[in-house]
Design a protein around this motif. Structure first.
Motif, PDB file in Angstrom:
ATOM      1  N   LEU A  51       0.826  -1.219   0.000  1.00 27.10           N
ATOM      2  CA  LEU A  51       0.000   0.000   0.000  1.00 27.10           C
ATOM      3  C   LEU A  51       0.852   1.257   0.000  1.00 27.10           C
ATOM      4  O   LEU A  51       0.562   2.224  -0.719  1.00 27.10           O
ATOM      5  CB  LEU A  51      -0.936  -0.018   1.211  1.00 27.10           C
ATOM      6  N   LEU A  52       1.918   1.253   0.808  1.00 23.70           N
ATOM      7  CA  LEU A  52       2.835   2.394   0.821  1.00 23.70           C
ATOM      8  C   LEU A  52       3.473   2.611  -0.539  1.00 23.70           C
ATOM      9  O   LEU A  52       3.637   3.746  -1.004  1.00 23.70           O
ATOM     10  CB  LEU A  52       3.898   2.177   1.892  1.00 23.70           C
ATOM     11  N   GLY A  53       3.822   1.512  -1.194  1.00 26.85           N
ATOM     12  CA  GLY A  53       4.418   1.628  -2.520  1.00 26.85           C
ATOM     13  C   GLY A  53       3.467   2.222  -3.545  1.00 26.85           C
ATOM     14  O   GLY A  53       3.883   3.022  -4.397  1.00 26.85           O
ATOM     15  N   TYR A  54       2.200   1.864  -3.474  1.00 22.79           N
ATOM     16  CA  TYR A  54       1.231   2.441  -4.413  1.00 22.79           C
ATOM     17  C   TYR A  54       1.072   3.944  -4.192  1.00 22.79           C
ATOM     18  O   TYR A  54       0.944   4.716  -5.163  1.00 22.79           O
ATOM     19  CB  TYR A  54      -0.130   1.754  -4.242  1.00 22.79           C
ATOM     20  N   VAL A  55       1.096   4.376  -2.927  1.00 26.71           N
ATOM     21  CA  VAL A  55       1.001   5.809  -2.634  1.00 26.71           C
ATOM     22  C   VAL A  55       2.230   6.543  -3.162  1.00 26.71           C
ATOM     23  O   VAL A  55       2.128   7.633  -3.753  1.00 26.71           O
ATOM     24  CB  VAL A  55       0.829   6.025  -1.114  1.00 26.71           C
ATOM     25  N   LEU A  56       3.414   5.956  -2.978  1.00 27.82           N
ATOM     26  CA  LEU A  56       4.642   6.583  -3.484  1.00 27.82           C
ATOM     27  C   LEU A  56       4.633   6.670  -5.004  1.00 27.82           C
ATOM     28  O   LEU A  56       5.126   7.649  -5.579  1.00 27.82           O
ATOM     29  CB  LEU A  56       5.859   5.797  -3.002  1.00 27.82           C
ATOM     30  N   ARG A  57       4.101   5.656  -5.657  1.00 23.77           N
ATOM     31  CA  ARG A  57       4.008   5.713  -7.119  1.00 23.77           C
ATOM     32  C   ARG A  57       3.166   6.907  -7.572  1.00 23.77           C
ATOM     33  O   ARG A  57       3.528   7.615  -8.519  1.00 23.77           O
ATOM     34  CB  ARG A  57       3.374   4.418  -7.654  1.00 23.77           C
ATOM     35  N   LEU A  97      -7.431   6.922 -12.254  1.00 24.65           N
ATOM     36  CA  LEU A  97      -8.106   5.642 -12.107  1.00 24.65           C
ATOM     37  C   LEU A  97      -7.383   4.532 -12.851  1.00 24.65           C
ATOM     38  O   LEU A  97      -7.068   3.489 -12.271  1.00 24.65           O
ATOM     39  CB  LEU A  97      -9.548   5.775 -12.617  1.00 24.65           C
ATOM     40  N   PHE A  98      -7.106   4.761 -14.139  1.00 30.55           N
ATOM     41  CA  PHE A  98      -6.538   3.691 -14.967  1.00 30.55           C
ATOM     42  C   PHE A  98      -5.011   3.663 -14.941  1.00 30.55           C
ATOM     43  O   PHE A  98      -4.425   2.651 -15.340  1.00 30.55           O
ATOM     44  CB  PHE A  98      -7.019   3.849 -16.416  1.00 30.55           C
ATOM     45  N   GLY A  99      -4.384   4.733 -14.519  1.00 33.56           N
ATOM     46  CA  GLY A  99      -2.930   4.742 -14.465  1.00 33.56           C
ATOM     47  C   GLY A  99      -2.365   4.288 -13.140  1.00 33.56           C
ATOM     48  O   GLY A  99      -1.240   3.769 -13.091  1.00 33.56           O
ATOM     49  N   TYR A 100      -3.137   4.456 -12.052  1.00 30.79           N
ATOM     50  CA  TYR A 100      -2.607   4.132 -10.722  1.00 30.79           C
ATOM     51  C   TYR A 100      -3.525   3.205  -9.930  1.00 30.79           C
ATOM     52  O   TYR A 100      -3.067   2.186  -9.393  1.00 30.79           O
ATOM     53  CB  TYR A 100      -2.375   5.428  -9.928  1.00 30.79           C
ATOM     54  N   VAL A 101      -4.811   3.533  -9.846  1.00 29.53           N
ATOM     55  CA  VAL A 101      -5.708   2.785  -8.956  1.00 29.53           C
ATOM     56  C   VAL A 101      -5.934   1.362  -9.466  1.00 29.53           C
ATOM     57  O   VAL A 101      -5.764   0.386  -8.713  1.00 29.53           O
ATOM     58  CB  VAL A 101      -7.046   3.532  -8.801  1.00 29.53           C
ATOM     59  N   LEU A 150      -2.456  -5.799  -5.920  1.00 30.14           N
ATOM     60  CA  LEU A 150      -2.824  -6.103  -4.534  1.00 30.14           C
ATOM     61  C   LEU A 150      -3.772  -7.299  -4.470  1.00 30.14           C
ATOM     62  O   LEU A 150      -3.638  -8.160  -3.583  1.00 30.14           O
ATOM     63  CB  LEU A 150      -3.474  -4.878  -3.900  1.00 30.14           C
ATOM     64  N   LEU A 151      -4.724  -7.392  -5.389  1.00 32.98           N
ATOM     65  CA  LEU A 151      -5.626  -8.542  -5.416  1.00 32.98           C
ATOM     66  C   LEU A 151      -4.867  -9.828  -5.698  1.00 32.98           C
ATOM     67  O   LEU A 151      -5.197 -10.893  -5.153  1.00 32.98           O
ATOM     68  CB  LEU A 151      -6.714  -8.323  -6.459  1.00 32.98           C
TER      69      LEU A 151
END
Length: 438
Positions: free
Chosen positions: A86-92, A133-137, A144-145
């Motif tokens: 999760l931290l990595g996704y926020v940093l991205r 939405l499509f580039g990060y989320v 993650l799934l």
């Protein structure tokens, strides 16, 4: 359960390890327990190293003989990996780093000018809702799934089926040492892919100008933490890639084990070294293991396939359409091409591996016909038993599945043909000026 393999297993034990360690163990345990020696060799040389690698990202299975403390630590480790992802996704998102193209801002391709307001030579551009939405989320959610579903399969659903599969393959195979070599070969290839993915991330982060934070107000706030953010971004990217590579490698290894298991059963039936009724029982057990692969192990792989192919095709569109080759260095172009090829390879490889399992399953259907035309091997077998084996083998309908669909080589080749035509069409229709003008 495996005692009927003892006599057939004893023939190749003296050849294993060059009459080395396993032969010494047989002498210590007595010649009447070759099965125990094989299982011990399997645990030391294959199962334990394999589980140790899975435990790097908290995917080691929970066995019945594991203590409550170790099981609790395993769950805590998986939870820590979850929060690190999760931290990595926020940093991205903060740094504008995307898996399909590296950094999302145009500062990585436009030259610096005197009128630039930031150190990178370009202005900050806010994300649109679609890009967010499509580039990060969505890609982060797929990654993650994949990890969460892999944790559920390994720790909740598995119930030691992985150990059961490995032990069965070792007992049926005539070359256990080769299985160990193949394990390390798969792990070596996985490590190579991981290093290539991480090398791309390192090159892109190093080539990016001084400021990597895309959010303007956060860039001023964290102005003195640029180096720490770069290191943290690289560490989290490495963790995400490691999770993906380990999940995919686990799927490849299990597919290889299933393929070897069924090939060994077919060979024993054709050589009449196993009774036809025992062969039917073993094939039914194999079907259970194959169903586990299709219904459980393949789920996290499917999430990662969607993410990898999306990265690959988005990177292709970026190369052919959005990438401004007039202002970027050739090394950045080559890095993005290599990145696309890596994601495309990771996205297509599971289909090739699954198709190899399907091919072996289809070959097993012909075993009944093959033993009917072997009069010198089955000359003492009654026609009734041969007909029963023929009907049982012909009724087998087994295949490896991804996305609940059987994967076959002919359909896979057709899909590769379509992808190749699409790539060539993009190159012909769009103005690709990477090599300049002539």
């Amino acid at each position: 359960m495996f005692r009927h393999n003892a006599e057939s297993s004893f023939c190749f034990i003296n050849r294993l390890n060059g009459n080395g360690n396993l032969n010494d163990e047989l002498q210590q345990q007595g010649e009447h327990e070759p099965t125990s020696a094989i299982l011990d060799y399997c645990k030391r040389k294959f199962l334990r190293p394999y589980v140790a690698i899975l435990s790097l990202v908290g995917l080691n299975p929970i066995s019945t003989d594991m203590s409550n403390v170790r099981a609790c630590c395993s769950y805590v480790q998986a939870l820590m990996v979850f929060f690190a992802l999760l931290l990595g996704y926020v940093l991205r998102y903060i740094c504008g780093y995307r898996g399909d193209r590296g950094f999302n801002s145009y500062r990585d391709i436009h030259p610096a000018t005197a009128n630039s307001t930031d150190g990178g030579g370009g202005a900050f551009s806010p994300n649109t809702i679609g890009e967010l939405l499509f580039g990060y989320v969505v890609p982060s959610g797929l990654n993650l799934l994949g990890f969460v579903s892999a944790v559920l399969v390994c720790k909740v659903i598995d119930h030691e089926q992985l150990q059961n599969l490995i032990e069965r393959v070792f007992l049926m195979s005539a070359k256990p040492k080769r299985l160990c070599r193949m394990l390390w070969l798969f792990l070596g290839l996985a490590l190579t892919l991981l290093l290539l993915l991480f090398a791309y991330a390192c090159c892109v982060v190093i080539m990016q100008p001084e400021k990597i934070i895309k959010i303007a107000w956060l860039a001023e706030l964290l102005r003195n933490w640029e180096l720490c953010l770069r290191v943290a971004l690289l560490c989290t990217v490495l963790l995400q890639d490691m999770v993906e590579i380990i999940i995919l490698s686990s799927y490849y290894i299990e597919c290889y084990l299933l393929r070897v298991h069924l090939e060994s059963l077919s060979h024993k039936l054709l050589m009449h070294s196993i009774d036809s009724l025992d062969w039917m029982r073993e094939v039914l057990e194999f079907r259970k293991l194959l169903e586990r692969l299709n219904q459980h192990v393949a789920i996290p792989v499917c999430f990662l396939i969607v993410m990898n192919l999306s990265y690959a095709f988005a990177g292709l569109v970026y190369l052919f359409k959005d990438f401004d080759f007039h202002y970027c260095a050739l090394k950045l172009v080559l890095l993005n091409i290599a990145n696309v090829m890596l994601w495309l390879f990771l996205g297509l490889l599971p289909f090739f591996v699954a198709s190899s399992v399907t091919r072996v399953c289809q070959n097993a259907q012909a075993n009944g016909h093959q033993i009917r035309v072997r009069p010198f091997v089955y000359h003492n077998t009654s026609a009734e038993d041969l007909n029963s084996t023929l009907m049982f083998a012909s009724s087998l309908d087994m295949s490896a599945k991804l996305f609940r669909m059987p994967i076959q080589t002919n359909y896979l080749c057709f899909a590769i043909l379509v992808i190749s035509i699409v790539i060539l069409t993009l190159g012909m229709c769009l103005n690709l000026t990477a090599l300049g003008k002539i």
